[in-house]
Every structure is written in structure tokens, then in C-alpha cells.
Design a protein around this motif. Structure first.
Motif, PDB file in Angstrom:
ATOM      1  N   GLN A  24       5.687  14.204  -1.758  1.00  0.00           N
ATOM      2  CA  GLN A  24       6.149  15.580  -1.598  1.00  0.00           C
ATOM      3  C   GLN A  24       5.570  16.290  -0.382  1.00  0.00           C
ATOM      4  O   GLN A  24       6.252  17.070   0.266  1.00  0.00           O
ATOM      5  CB  GLN A  24       5.788  16.366  -2.859  1.00  0.00           C
ATOM      6  N   SER A  25       4.305  16.044  -0.130  1.00  0.00           N
ATOM      7  CA  SER A  25       3.631  16.780   0.935  1.00  0.00           C
ATOM      8  C   SER A  25       2.840  15.797   1.778  1.00  0.00           C
ATOM      9  O   SER A  25       2.403  14.752   1.295  1.00  0.00           O
ATOM     10  CB  SER A  25       2.670  17.822   0.350  1.00  0.00           C
ATOM     11  N   GLY A  81       2.013  16.339  -8.167  1.00  0.00           N
ATOM     12  CA  GLY A  81       1.030  17.396  -8.373  1.00  0.00           C
ATOM     13  C   GLY A  81      -0.277  17.138  -7.665  1.00  0.00           C
ATOM     14  O   GLY A  81      -0.509  17.636  -6.579  1.00  0.00           O
ATOM     15  N   ASN A  82      -1.158  16.346  -8.302  1.00  0.00           N
ATOM     16  CA  ASN A  82      -2.488  16.220  -7.721  1.00  0.00           C
ATOM     17  C   ASN A  82      -2.848  14.789  -7.332  1.00  0.00           C
ATOM     18  O   ASN A  82      -4.014  14.445  -7.224  1.00  0.00           O
ATOM     19  CB  ASN A  82      -3.531  16.797  -8.685  1.00  0.00           C
ATOM     20  N   TYR A  84       5.245  19.567   8.098  1.00  0.00           N
ATOM     21  CA  TYR A  84       6.399  20.193   7.476  1.00  0.00           C
ATOM     22  C   TYR A  84       7.674  19.457   7.844  1.00  0.00           C
ATOM     23  O   TYR A  84       7.746  18.762   8.865  1.00  0.00           O
ATOM     24  CB  TYR A  84       6.480  21.664   7.878  1.00  0.00           C
ATOM     25  N   LYS A 139       0.824  -1.188   0.000  1.00  0.00           N
ATOM     26  CA  LYS A 139       0.000   0.000   0.000  1.00  0.00           C
ATOM     27  C   LYS A 139       0.865   1.247   0.000  1.00  0.00           C
ATOM     28  O   LYS A 139       1.958   1.265   0.579  1.00  0.00           O
ATOM     29  CB  LYS A 139      -0.892   0.010   1.242  1.00  0.00           C
ATOM     30  N   LEU A 197      -9.132  18.732   7.257  1.00  0.00           N
ATOM     31  CA  LEU A 197      -7.701  18.926   7.466  1.00  0.00           C
ATOM     32  C   LEU A 197      -7.427  19.312   8.911  1.00  0.00           C
ATOM     33  O   LEU A 197      -7.976  20.280   9.424  1.00  0.00           O
ATOM     34  CB  LEU A 197      -7.170  20.000   6.522  1.00  0.00           C
ATOM     35  N   TYR A 219      -5.562  14.399   8.622  1.00  0.00           N
ATOM     36  CA  TYR A 219      -6.974  14.761   8.608  1.00  0.00           C
ATOM     37  C   TYR A 219      -7.633  14.130   9.829  1.00  0.00           C
ATOM     38  O   TYR A 219      -7.233  13.066  10.299  1.00  0.00           O
ATOM     39  CB  TYR A 219      -7.674  14.195   7.366  1.00  0.00           C
ATOM     40  N   PHE A 233      -4.294   8.157   0.762  1.00  0.00           N
ATOM     41  CA  PHE A 233      -4.758   8.235   2.146  1.00  0.00           C
ATOM     42  C   PHE A 233      -4.547   6.910   2.857  1.00  0.00           C
ATOM     43  O   PHE A 233      -4.710   5.837   2.262  1.00  0.00           O
ATOM     44  CB  PHE A 233      -6.256   8.573   2.179  1.00  0.00           C
ATOM     45  N   GLY A 234      -4.233   6.995   4.143  1.00  0.00           N
ATOM     46  CA  GLY A 234      -4.272   5.819   4.974  1.00  0.00           C
ATOM     47  C   GLY A 234      -5.715   5.455   5.292  1.00  0.00           C
ATOM     48  O   GLY A 234      -6.628   6.241   5.041  1.00  0.00           O
ATOM     49  N   PHE A 270      -3.134  12.112  -4.526  1.00  0.00           N
ATOM     50  CA  PHE A 270      -3.192  11.976  -3.075  1.00  0.00           C
ATOM     51  C   PHE A 270      -3.410  10.519  -2.712  1.00  0.00           C
ATOM     52  O   PHE A 270      -4.147   9.809  -3.380  1.00  0.00           O
ATOM     53  CB  PHE A 270      -4.360  12.796  -2.504  1.00  0.00           C
ATOM     54  N   PHE A 320      -0.015  15.259   5.229  1.00  0.00           N
ATOM     55  CA  PHE A 320      -1.112  15.895   5.945  1.00  0.00           C
ATOM     56  C   PHE A 320      -1.723  14.918   6.937  1.00  0.00           C
ATOM     57  O   PHE A 320      -1.697  13.702   6.715  1.00  0.00           O
ATOM     58  CB  PHE A 320      -2.201  16.321   4.946  1.00  0.00           C
ATOM     59  N   ARG A 365       0.949  13.470  -0.713  1.00  0.00           N
ATOM     60  CA  ARG A 365       0.715  14.023  -2.040  1.00  0.00           C
ATOM     61  C   ARG A 365       2.003  13.919  -2.864  1.00  0.00           C
ATOM     62  O   ARG A 365       3.094  14.186  -2.351  1.00  0.00           O
ATOM     63  CB  ARG A 365       0.327  15.493  -1.929  1.00  0.00           C
TER      64      ARG A 365
END
Lengths: 114, 109
Positions: B31-32, B94-95, B51, B2, B46, B36, B99-100, B97, B34, B91
Motif C-alpha cells: 500500500q505504501s 496496516g502495520n 507517492y 523476497k 526516513l 530510508y 525492507f530491502g 513493513f 518509502f 507497507r
């Protein structure tokens, strides 16, 4: 604040019906997404769109189609609903900006197919 | 394998406790990052971005370890209102994503 709305919170349909789920965002975001969320499986991407009339298949596009005629609206269509499409459907939007931006979700539509 | 993996829990902790969640990701090009929060039958919202240097928002601290490819969320002084499912997301390209599946937290009085 970003606002993403979905046409219905709860929906009950019968097997074989054509189902339309609508999503509208008010922040002029370029990217929009449709996910389904099932217990133990998490969020799975069905389709996404990065511009008007543009679409890309996600991980589980079978049995679904999408339409994006206007920037703010992204529709998910179940051509012939089946019981295994009973799920929570979540729409999300994302600006075309930096990598620190993240998706914003609508409230979800809980679809039951009988 | 996964893209993103989380321990589903459940984590049941008393009020005032400190609890930590980890999330591993498989693609080093991510790259990024998050976190939630998702309440029962609601949409994910969110909580905070993660960072590189780590960041804090009140009782919540998020950290990123690129070498080991994981992110963490620490909640201090747990409140009843913290009870929810916590999803991590990454992420890349680009776009895209990923998720866990979420970690369930219940804070007990």
C-alpha cells in the motif's frame, strides 16, 4: 519530532546470559517493533506489538520474547543468549494512523555475545 | 521470493553525478512505499515517502510504478554527504513493513 530511545548503544554479554533490551518512545504510538539487522540479510522482524500486553511473532522469534506492560515501552528479552544472536537490534514505533505513516527507529543496540 | 529486493551495489559515483536506485516488491497488495537512508552503524532514517504520482524533495526524486511493482530513487548532483546505504520499504495490511537489504552509495570527490 518522534523520539525512540534504546537503553544501550553497545552491549557485550556471555553465552547463556539473560539479556534485556529496552525501547521507549515518547509519541504515544500504538505499534512498536523489534528488528535485528545483519549484513546481507537486512532488517528482519523479531516481534511486534500493536497495543499494551499484545504481541505478535515476526519472521524470526525463536530465542526471543517480548514484554509490553506500558504503551511507551517495549522490551526484547533473550532468555539465554547465544553467539548467533550477535547483531544490531533496532526498535521502531508507528502510529495507528493512515497508510502514509511510516516507522521511526531508535538508535540501535549493537549486541555482542561471546 | 523476497518481499522486497534491491541491488546491493556498491554504487561509486563522482560528485555531481546523477544516480538512480530501483527496488522491486513482490506483493501487489502493498500500500505504501518509502525510502530510508542509513549511515554506517546508525539507524535507518526516513528520507522520503513515495507517492503514486511521484514526488520530489530537493535533489531527490522518488517514483512508483505499480504495474511493474517497483519504486525508484533518483539523486541529482550527488554530494559527498549522500554517501550512505539506501533502504526501500513497503507497507501493507496496516502495520506490516518489509525492507530491502539496502543499496550502498559512495560519492567520490
Amino acid at each position: 519530532d518522534v523520539k525512540v530511545t534504546q537503553s544501550s548503544r553497545y552491549l557485550v554479554k556471555r553465552t547463556g546470559e539473560k539479556v534485556f533490551l529496552e525501547c521507549v518512545q515518547d509519541m504515544d504510538h500504538e505499534n512498536m517493533f523489534w528488528y535485528r539487522q545483519d549484513p546481507g540479510l537486512g532488517l528482519r522482524l523479531i516481534y511486534f506489538s500493536y497495543d499494551v500486553k499484545m504481541k505478535e511473532k515476526g519472521d524470526i522469534p525463536e530465542g526471543y520474547s517480548v514484554s509490553r506492560e506500558k504503551k511507551e515501552r517495549f522490551s526484547l528479552i533473550l532468555e539465554s543468549a547465544s553467539t548467533n544472536q550477535t547483531s544490531m537490534y533496532l526498535c521502531a514505533s508507528l502510529p495507528l494512523a493512515g497508510d502514509t505513516d511510516t516507522q521511526y527507529f531508535g538508535p540501535g543496540t549493537r549486541l555482542t555475545v561471546l | 521470493r523476497k518481499e522486497v529486493e534491491q541491488d546491493p551495489g556498491p554504487f561509486n559515483v563522482p560528485e555531481g553525478a546523477t544516480v538512480a536506485f530501483n527496488c522491486t516488491y513482490s506483493n501487489s497488495a502493498s500500500q505504501s512505499f518509502f525510502w530510508y537512508r542509513q549511515d554506517c552503524r546508525k539507524e535507518p532514517k526516513l528520507l522520503m515517502s513515495v507517492y503514486s504520482s511521484g514526488n520530489e524533495d530537493g535533489r531527490f526524486t522518488a517514483q512508483l510504478n505499480r504495474a511493474s511493482q517497483y519504486i525508484s530513487l533518483l539523486i541529482r548532483d550527488s554530494k559527498l554527504s549522500d554517501s550512505a546505504t539506501y533502504l526501500c520499504a513497503v507497507r501493507r495490511n496496516g502495520n506490516q513493513f518489509y525492507f530491502g537489504t539496502g543499496t550502498s552509495l559512495t560519492v567520490i570527490p
